[in-house]
Design an enzyme around this catalytic site. Structure first.
Site, PDB file in Angstrom:
ATOM      1  N   GLU A  67       0.829  -1.222   0.000  1.00 44.94           N
ATOM      2  CA  GLU A  67       0.000   0.000   0.000  1.00 44.94           C
ATOM      3  C   GLU A  67       0.855   1.259   0.000  1.00 44.94           C
ATOM      4  O   GLU A  67       0.680   2.158   0.813  1.00 44.94           O
ATOM      5  CB  GLU A  67      -0.953  -0.004   1.198  1.00 44.94           C
ATOM      6  CG  GLU A  67      -1.989  -1.116   1.116  1.00 44.94           C
ATOM      7  CD  GLU A  67      -3.098  -0.999   2.152  1.00 44.94           C
ATOM      8  OE1 GLU A  67      -2.869  -0.381   3.198  1.00 44.94           O
ATOM      9  OE2 GLU A  67      -4.194  -1.521   1.894  1.00 44.94           O
ATOM     10  N   GLU A 100      -5.836  -8.276  -0.847  1.00 44.89           N
ATOM     11  CA  GLU A 100      -6.553  -8.000   0.409  1.00 44.89           C
ATOM     12  C   GLU A 100      -7.970  -7.583   0.068  1.00 44.89           C
ATOM     13  O   GLU A 100      -8.190  -6.801  -0.855  1.00 44.89           O
ATOM     14  CB  GLU A 100      -5.922  -6.843   1.214  1.00 44.89           C
ATOM     15  CG  GLU A 100      -4.579  -7.138   1.807  1.00 44.89           C
ATOM     16  CD  GLU A 100      -4.025  -5.990   2.652  1.00 44.89           C
ATOM     17  OE1 GLU A 100      -4.822  -5.198   3.218  1.00 44.89           O
ATOM     18  OE2 GLU A 100      -2.803  -5.878   2.742  1.00 44.89           O
TER      19      GLU A 100
HETATM   20  P1  P53 Z   1      -7.122  -2.413   9.479  1.00 45.35           P
HETATM   21  C1  P53 Z   1      -6.211   1.976   5.368  1.00 45.35           C
HETATM   22  C2  P53 Z   1      -7.024   1.841   4.257  1.00 45.35           C
HETATM   23  C3  P53 Z   1      -7.048   0.662   3.555  1.00 45.35           C
HETATM   24  C4  P53 Z   1      -6.237  -0.392   3.957  1.00 45.35           C
HETATM   25  O1  P53 Z   1      -6.856  -2.459   7.904  1.00 45.35           O
HETATM   26  C5  P53 Z   1      -5.400  -0.243   5.036  1.00 45.35           C
HETATM   27  C6  P53 Z   1      -5.382   0.933   5.756  1.00 45.35           C
HETATM   28  C7  P53 Z   1      -4.511   1.097   6.953  1.00 45.35           C
HETATM   29  O2  P53 Z   1      -5.216   0.767   8.105  1.00 45.35           O
HETATM   30  O3  P53 Z   1      -4.519  -1.187   5.432  1.00 45.35           O
HETATM   31  C8  P53 Z   1      -4.510  -2.487   4.899  1.00 45.35           C
HETATM   32  O4  P53 Z   1      -6.228  -3.412  10.087  1.00 45.35           O
HETATM   33  C9  P53 Z   1      -3.190  -3.098   5.269  1.00 45.35           C
HETATM   34  C10 P53 Z   1      -3.283  -4.147   6.340  1.00 45.35           C
HETATM   35  C11 P53 Z   1      -4.435  -3.828   7.245  1.00 45.35           C
HETATM   36  C12 P53 Z   1      -5.717  -3.940   6.431  1.00 45.35           C
HETATM   37  O5  P53 Z   1      -5.678  -3.073   5.313  1.00 45.35           O
HETATM   38  O6  P53 Z   1      -6.790  -1.005   9.857  1.00 45.35           O
HETATM   39  O7  P53 Z   1      -2.461  -3.574   4.169  1.00 45.35           O
HETATM   40  O8  P53 Z   1      -2.046  -4.222   6.996  1.00 45.35           O
HETATM   41  O9  P53 Z   1      -4.520  -4.622   8.374  1.00 45.35           O
HETATM   42  C13 P53 Z   1      -6.968  -3.665   7.216  1.00 45.35           C
HETATM   43  O10 P53 Z   1      -8.561  -2.749   9.664  1.00 45.35           O
END
Ligand code: P53
Length: 476
Positions: free
Chosen positions: A176, A374
């Site tokens: 990201e 993801e």
């Molecule tokens: P969490 C922001 C927006 C989209 C994805 O996020 C993001 C974030 C940062 O928080 O992060 C990704 O755990 C990232 C993972 C993360 C996952 O999305 O905040 O690649 O490490 O855990 C979900 O709910």
């Protein structure tokens, strides 16, 4: 109308710092994730000056995957995973980041982990830098504002390509990388780039400079990987939140276009090996003078990625306002709520159609294979007394997204390599540091304060995802 291709990479995704724990085991050094406390929705994680006594650092133990990975991989195998996306914690290999020789105990850990995956027919998919750079590089060098980090990163990448080339085919460089487009907040600059801004500092050019060094490092790593073994496939990793105009007013549309430029130019550099003209013109308009050398430009051109990995959780919306005549995008101010979609408990807008749109957007722009690395629904789960979790809401979220992904493949002809839902086992949230924001098919008994047995149990979605994989996405 072929459906998902033969060998489609169904699996799950995690990052080392969010599940491994063992933060000092085997000679591991402290990473940026190790100095972040637990926050909550609306309560930012505190970034402390080193590890301080009396603070709650949820990543130090996480879910103790470091000691329990065999049990967890067994469960992934039971679901039928074809691949497992995780990251290599940079600080296990280079504890401080600037050493010349790698740490053998760290290398050995990933040998064992990858062997365990391969034993079950699960292909590891590896991110090199997933919000866990060595903290020493922040303290001593100022993070990615320093050009020296390019060499440190390329050394790390080369060591792990060399070591694991026969166990790992699919790689991604920076997780990201475009989150830092949101440079007015402290989280993304720190997790992406180890940046601490000075009070009053003009943050934006520092972000562009750090991102530039990362993009050069990524390109040099791609090149190094190809030299080591031409069969490696090395991609980028982009956080895709497509930005819609709130209305069809022409200026709202232009605002959305500018917003997309400002959030996704990183992909242009990764894929095409050059900066888009709109960004060069923006640098000129703002008077940003960045350190971008001719050698850098040549490196970018030579190190274009093989595929685009991306995360998709939500879409955004924006609109033009009178106080912004240039229609400049500022992620901390320019986003508005979309009245047509629902939100999660953490305010993330749920929009399955946005995934189909995103796949088409990437494909139209770049014509490179795409990999959804993801996607998922962070929610509060309730463990029933019989040990089950009835997470129908997660099944609903994921099946709706897979339906749209299927349309993108079957109707729109997008080239999609695989799908790895985020946090396939419950882990520490990156954004908030909470345990209670859960994504998994597997429940982990641990709460926000760190209490719990760490026992694993299957949620309802476990059997559902098993069927999805067994039917190659037909049985949703
Ligand atoms: P969490 C922001 C927006 C989209 C994805 O996020 C993001 C974030 C940062 O928080 O992060 C990704 O755990 C990232 C993972 C993360 C996952 O999305 O905040 O690649 O490490 O855990 C979900 O709910």
């Amino acid at each position: 109308m072929s459906g998902f291709k033969e060998g489609f990479l169904w699996g799950g995704a995690v990052a080392a710092h969010q599940l491994e724990g063992g933060w000092q085991e085997g000679g591991k050094g402290a990473s940026v994730a190790d100095v972040m406390t637990a926050g909550a929705h609306g309560v930012p994680r505190e970034i402390t000056d080193g590890v301080l006594p009396g603070k709650n650092y949820p990543n130090h133990e996480a879910i103790d995957f470091y000691h329990r990975y065999k049990e967890d991989i067994q469960l992934f195998a039971e679901m039928g995973f074809k691949c497992f996306r995780t990251s290599i914690a940079w600080t296990r290999i280079f504890p401080k980041g600037d050493e010349l020789q790698p740490n053998e105990a760290g290398l050995k850990f990933y040998d064992d982990l990858f062997d365990e995956c391969l034993k079950h027919g699960i292909e590891p998919v590896i991110t090199l830098s997933h919000f866990e750079m060595p903290y020493h590089l922040v303290k001593e060098y100022g993070g990615w504002r320093n050009r020296k980090l390019i060499d440190f990163f390329v050394r790390f990448a080369s060591v792990v390509f060399e070591r694991y080339q026969h166990k790992v085919k699919y790689w991604m460089t920076f997780n990201e990388i475009n989150n830092q487009a949101n440079f007015h907040e402290d989280f993304a600059p720190f997790t992406n780039s180890g940046l601490h801004y000075q009070p009053g500092e003009d943050r934006e050019p520092v972000m562009f400079q750090a991102a530039h060094y990362e993009l050069v490092a990524s390109a040099l790593a791609v090149n190094a990987g190809r030299d080591i073994n031409p069969s490696l496939r090395i991609g980028c990793m982009i956080a895709m939140c497509p930005i819609y105009p709130l209305t069809c007013a022409p200026n709202d549309m232009m605002m959305a276009m500018n917003a997309m430029h400002r959030r996704y130019w990183f992909t242009d550099v990764h894929v095409r090996g050059a900066y888009p003209q709109h960004l060069l013109n923006y640098f000129a308009r703002r008077g940003f003078e960045l350190d971008i050398t001719e050698e850098d430009k040549a490196a970018l051109k030579q190190g274009c990625v093989d595929y685009i990995g991306f995360s998709y959780y939500m879409s955004f919306a924006t609109k033009a306002t009178d106080d912004n005549p240039q229609l400049d995008y500022d992620e901390s101010k320019s986003l508005v709520s979309n009245p047509y979609v629902q939100k999660s408990d953490w305010g993330w807008q749920i929009d399955p159609v946005g995934l189909r749109y995103s796949l088409n957007w990437f494909w139209d722009h770049y014509q490179l294979p795409l990999f959804i690395v993801e996607n998922g629904f962070g929610a509060i789960d309730v463990l029933e007394s019989d040990g089950t979790v009835n997470d129908q809401y997660r099944i609903d979220y994921l099946s709706a997204h897979i339906r749209e992904m299927k349309k993108a493949v079957e109707e729109d002809g997008v080239d999609l390599m695989g799908y790895t839902p985020w946090g396939c086992i419950d882990l520490v949230s990156a954004g908030t540091g909470e345990m209670k924001k859960r994504y998994g098919f597997i429940y982990v008994d641990k709460d926000n304060e760190g209490n719990g047995t760490l026992n694993r149990s299957k949620k309802k979605s476990f059997a559902w995802y098993q069927k999805v994989i067994a039917s190659n996405g037909e049985n949703l």
